[in-house]
Design an enzyme around this catalytic site. Structure first.
Site, PDB file in Angstrom:
ATOM      1  N   LYS A 185      47.883 -30.421  72.320  1.00 19.46           N
ATOM      2  CA  LYS A 185      46.874 -31.274  71.706  1.00 19.46           C
ATOM      3  C   LYS A 185      47.607 -32.377  70.947  1.00 19.46           C
ATOM      4  CE  LYS A 185      44.998 -32.052  68.019  1.00 19.46           C
ATOM      5  NZ  LYS A 185      44.914 -33.516  68.194  1.00 19.46           N
ATOM      6  N   GLU A 261      56.874 -27.975  61.669  1.00 19.22           N
ATOM      7  CA  GLU A 261      57.676 -29.130  61.228  1.00 19.22           C
ATOM      8  C   GLU A 261      56.743 -29.958  60.356  1.00 19.22           C
ATOM      9  OE1 GLU A 261      60.796 -29.645  61.684  1.00 19.22           O
ATOM     10  OE2 GLU A 261      61.331 -28.330  63.337  1.00 19.22           O
ATOM     11  N   CYS A 295      58.787 -38.354  59.093  1.00 14.35           N
ATOM     12  CA  CYS A 295      58.923 -37.201  58.180  1.00 14.35           C
ATOM     13  C   CYS A 295      60.280 -37.216  57.496  1.00 14.35           C
ATOM     14  CB  CYS A 295      58.753 -35.919  58.968  1.00 14.35           C
ATOM     15  SG  CYS A 295      59.815 -35.861  60.402  1.00 14.35           S
ATOM     16  N   GLU A 392      54.913 -37.982  49.754  1.00 19.12           N
ATOM     17  CA  GLU A 392      55.406 -38.750  50.898  1.00 19.12           C
ATOM     18  C   GLU A 392      54.584 -40.059  50.943  1.00 19.12           C
ATOM     19  OE1 GLU A 392      54.365 -36.486  54.395  1.00 19.12           O
ATOM     20  OE2 GLU A 392      56.279 -36.896  55.326  1.00 19.12           O
TER      21      GLU A 392
HETATM   22  P1  NAP Z   1      48.271 -34.218  60.561  1.00 22.03           P
HETATM   23  O1  NAP Z   1      47.063 -34.894  60.061  1.00 22.03           O
HETATM   24  O2  NAP Z   1      48.629 -32.902  59.976  1.00 22.03           O
HETATM   25  O3  NAP Z   1      48.054 -34.110  62.143  1.00 22.03           O
HETATM   26  C1  NAP Z   1      49.001 -33.544  62.993  1.00 22.03           C
HETATM   27  C2  NAP Z   1      48.288 -32.945  64.188  1.00 22.03           C
HETATM   28  O4  NAP Z   1      47.434 -31.901  63.746  1.00 22.03           O
HETATM   29  C3  NAP Z   1      47.399 -33.936  64.935  1.00 22.03           C
HETATM   30  O5  NAP Z   1      47.399 -33.617  66.312  1.00 22.03           O
HETATM   31  C4  NAP Z   1      46.034 -33.643  64.328  1.00 22.03           C
HETATM   32  O6  NAP Z   1      44.951 -34.009  65.150  1.00 22.03           O
HETATM   33  C5  NAP Z   1      46.109 -32.147  64.183  1.00 22.03           C
HETATM   34  N1  NAP Z   1      45.161 -31.607  63.210  1.00 22.03           N
HETATM   35  C6  NAP Z   1      44.432 -32.275  62.287  1.00 22.03           C
HETATM   36  N2  NAP Z   1      43.638 -31.407  61.616  1.00 22.03           N
HETATM   37  C7  NAP Z   1      43.876 -30.179  62.136  1.00 22.03           C
HETATM   38  C8  NAP Z   1      43.367 -28.884  61.862  1.00 22.03           C
HETATM   39  N3  NAP Z   1      42.466 -28.668  60.888  1.00 22.03           N
HETATM   40  N4  NAP Z   1      43.834 -27.848  62.574  1.00 22.03           N
HETATM   41  C9  NAP Z   1      44.754 -28.043  63.528  1.00 22.03           C
HETATM   42  N5  NAP Z   1      45.278 -29.252  63.850  1.00 22.03           N
HETATM   43  C10 NAP Z   1      44.859 -30.304  63.149  1.00 22.03           C
HETATM   44  O7  NAP Z   1      49.560 -35.108  60.410  1.00 22.03           O
HETATM   45  P2  NAP Z   1      49.736 -36.625  60.837  1.00 22.03           P
HETATM   46  O8  NAP Z   1      49.102 -37.464  59.798  1.00 22.03           O
HETATM   47  O9  NAP Z   1      49.331 -36.828  62.255  1.00 22.03           O
HETATM   48  O10 NAP Z   1      51.315 -36.756  60.803  1.00 22.03           O
HETATM   49  C11 NAP Z   1      51.994 -37.078  59.663  1.00 22.03           C
HETATM   50  C12 NAP Z   1      52.606 -35.851  59.023  1.00 22.03           C
HETATM   51  O11 NAP Z   1      53.450 -35.195  59.966  1.00 22.03           O
HETATM   52  C13 NAP Z   1      53.500 -36.225  57.866  1.00 22.03           C
HETATM   53  O12 NAP Z   1      53.320 -35.326  56.803  1.00 22.03           O
HETATM   54  C14 NAP Z   1      54.897 -36.083  58.462  1.00 22.03           C
HETATM   55  O13 NAP Z   1      55.906 -35.867  57.516  1.00 22.03           O
HETATM   56  C15 NAP Z   1      54.720 -34.939  59.374  1.00 22.03           C
HETATM   57  N6  NAP Z   1      55.776 -34.915  60.399  1.00 22.03           N
HETATM   58  C16 NAP Z   1      56.722 -33.951  60.324  1.00 22.03           C
HETATM   59  C17 NAP Z   1      57.756 -33.937  61.248  1.00 22.03           C
HETATM   60  C18 NAP Z   1      58.818 -32.884  61.182  1.00 22.03           C
HETATM   61  O14 NAP Z   1      59.532 -32.748  62.163  1.00 22.03           O
HETATM   62  N7  NAP Z   1      58.960 -32.146  60.106  1.00 22.03           N
HETATM   63  C19 NAP Z   1      57.813 -34.908  62.247  1.00 22.03           C
HETATM   64  C20 NAP Z   1      56.823 -35.886  62.291  1.00 22.03           C
HETATM   65  C21 NAP Z   1      55.804 -35.861  61.355  1.00 22.03           C
HETATM   66  P3  NAP Z   1      44.227 -35.428  64.932  1.00 22.03           P
HETATM   67  O15 NAP Z   1      45.219 -36.431  65.341  1.00 22.03           O
HETATM   68  O16 NAP Z   1      43.065 -35.400  65.812  1.00 22.03           O
HETATM   69  O17 NAP Z   1      43.874 -35.520  63.483  1.00 22.03           O
END
Ligand code: NAP
Length: 491
Positions: A185, A261, A295, A392
């Site tokens: 997804k 992650e 991230c 962040e």
């Molecule tokens: P996010 O809102 O947590 O979304 C990540 C994924 O989870 C998306 O596919 C999102 O779908 C899905 N999602 C949203 N709500 C969910 C739920 N209730 N249950 C299950 N899945 C759900 O994060 P983001 O804003 O896309 O990404 C930014 C974050 O990712 C930052 O905090 C960044 O630091 C972190 N990140 C970490 C790494 C690492 O390797 N540690 C790498 C890259 C990014 P939708 O798109 O449909 O909302």
């Protein structure tokens, strides 16, 4: 030269449906989600908006495919992955253009992301052949003891929008190499790259059902449908810490294996003996890659007081020279933020810092007109209690704060519940070792602003996650161990 509508047109053959069991089809409900260009706010494509019903069908397809896929040889899977790697390299420009259009990052960065994404496919096409087991000396003579490693089962992979290709291949390539089938997804803001990658896997000979993609705006419903089912044995997630914490709770019901992650809050520590030219170059890459939406983006610049004026003037000059614009425009170094919510957050961090005594050296404003642009910004006199120091920021903001001694610099760097990446700059080898060992982070860049690479373990301590991606650990995450005691052996 400004970008025209013709420049941003998508190729006609970009897939926009769900991929389930090897078949492309629309969502059962017929609903579609709109993908937009964050630099223009114009719609790019309408993509299938899957529901829990679609997710369940994808799960059944992945579970069916697993019975045959797990029995394929590691060498056969390696060959499929190698062909996929070559296809990604061949399609490098088309994929990069898609990334720029749906994510906003400059094309040069998108090309680098495609190379980085492909490097995971190449690495795991090779590493999959090395899923070795072992033999264990038995106590007596009539038994032989072995431990073998087998694919964990159906994997649910959930990925973010900030690296629309690399966050997918970093999970999917090792899962496939291990013999798992995958439910993907991707982020609803950047599904086109995911679908294009899935088509290339299919064209590379990837068996039906080995990779299934459900694009959707109903993330929780999709993931809940998968996690409620015992057939999903592993959940691998990259995204924000609150969602990761929620998935830990949800994994309890079926005791699913988890790799998480999550978010970071990276310190960028500059000591008085640092090579400033190299440090500023590392600052630009660690802070401004993907507009600060990474991230591992440096978030807190901690600079030893004796070199503070020199660091501020060099950083301000370099940051204000960055060229901002549509990522397809030649020479652009900084694109838009992903959406309005992202821009609001960044501007609120800047406003909060200024209200609490920080000084603005450069930028600080949103750009007028279409697109979610924020000027590259430098803030000084930043301190504890400001949002830029505690959360962040995920945007193009260099927030600078001072420290006096090495101990204080390290203590400030560690004063965070997050532990993904940290950066330190010094020309002293002794100090480099001391500081690297003292930093409570999963990744340390020493005189290095871009530490990530496919063959090294990537992952966070503390609130930044569980598990590692890349390296041999990245394959281990998709393997289960089985101990076999073979008795009744004569002689
Ligand atoms: P996010 O809102 O947590 O979304 C990540 C994924 O989870 C998306 O596919 C999102 O779908 C899905 N999602 C949203 N709500 C969910 C739920 N209730 N249950 C299950 N899945 C759900 O994060 P983001 O804003 O896309 O990404 C930014 C974050 O990712 C930052 O905090 C960044 O630091 C972190 N990140 C970490 C790494 C690492 O390797 N540690 C790498 C890259 C990014 P939708 O798109 O449909 O909302």
């Amino acid at each position: 030269m400004p970008i025209s509508a013709a420049d941003t047109a998508l190729p006609r053959d970009v897939p926009t449906d769900l991929l389930i069991g090897g078949r492309w089809r629309p969502a059962k409900s017929g609903q579609r989600l709109t993908v937009s260009d964050p630099a223009t706010e114009q719609a790019l494509a309408q993509v299938a908006d899957g529901s829990a019903e679609d997710a369940k069908e994808a799960l059944s397809a992945a579970a069916r495919a697993f019975f045959a896929f797990r029995k394929t040889s590691a060498y056969q899977r390696s060959a499929w992955l190698r062909t996929w790697f070559e296809a990604i390299r061949r399609e490098r420009h088309n994929l990069a253009r898609l990334i720029t259009l749906e994510n906003g990052k400059p094309l040069t960065e998108a090309l680098a992301e495609v190379d980085y994404a492909a490097s995971f496919v190449e690495w795991f096409s090779e590493e999959g052949k090395r899923a070795y087991g072992r033999t264990i000396p038995a106590t007596g003579t009539s038994r032989r003891l072995l431990a073998i490693r087998q694919p964990v089962g159906v994997v649910a992979a959930i990925t973010p929008w900030n690296f629309p290709a690399a966050m997918i291949t970093r999970k999917v390539a090792p899962a496939l190499a291990a013999g798992c089938t995958v439910l993907l997804k991707p982020a609803s803001l950047t599904p086109l790259t995911a679908l294009a990658l899935a088509r290339l896997w299919q064209e590379a000979g990837g068996p039906d059902g080995s990779l299934n993609v459900v694009t959707s705006t109903k993330a929780a419903a999709i993931v809940d449908a998968w996690m409620a089912d015992f057939r999903v044995r592993k959940v691998t997630f990259t995204g924000s810490t609150p969602i990761g914490q929620d998935l830990i709770k949800k994994s309890a019901a079926q005791v699913q294996r988890l790799s998480l992650e999550l978010g970071g809050q990276a310190p960028f520590v500059v000591f008085d003996d640092a090579d400033l030219e190299r440090t500023i170059a590392a600052l630009l890459v660690s802070k401004f890659r993907n507009g600060g939406q990474s991230c591992v983006a440096s978030n807190r610049m901690l600079v030893q007081r004796t070199i503070l004026p020199a660091f501020i003037s060099r950083a301000t000059a370099a940051v204000s020279a960055l060229r901002i614009g549509h990522g397809l425009e030649p020479g652009v170094e900084l694109g838009p933020l992903i959406d309005q919510a992202g821009r609001t957050k960044v501007l609120s961090h800047i406003k909060d810092a200024l209200a609490k005594g920080a000084q603005l050296k450069s930028g600080g404003q949103a750009l007028e007109g279409a697109g979610f642009f924020v000027q590259p910004t430098v803030l000084t006199d930043v301190g504890p209690g400001m949002l830029v120091m505690e959360e962040e920021t995920f945007g193009p903001v260099v927030a600078i704060s001072a420290f006096d001694t090495e101990e204080e610099g390290v203590a400030l760097a560690n004063a965070s519940p997050f532990g993904l990446a940290a950066y330190a700059f010094t020309e002293s080898a002794s100090r480099a070792w001391r500081v690297a060992e003292a930093l409570e982070y999963g990744i340390v860049g020493l005189n290095e602003g871009l530490p990530s690479t496919a063959q090294a373990p990537f992952g966070g301590w503390k609130l930044s996650g569980i598990g590692r991606e890349g390296a041999s650990e990245g394959l281990d995450a998709f393997l289960e161990e089985k101990y076999i005691a073979w008795g009744g052996i004569d002689g």
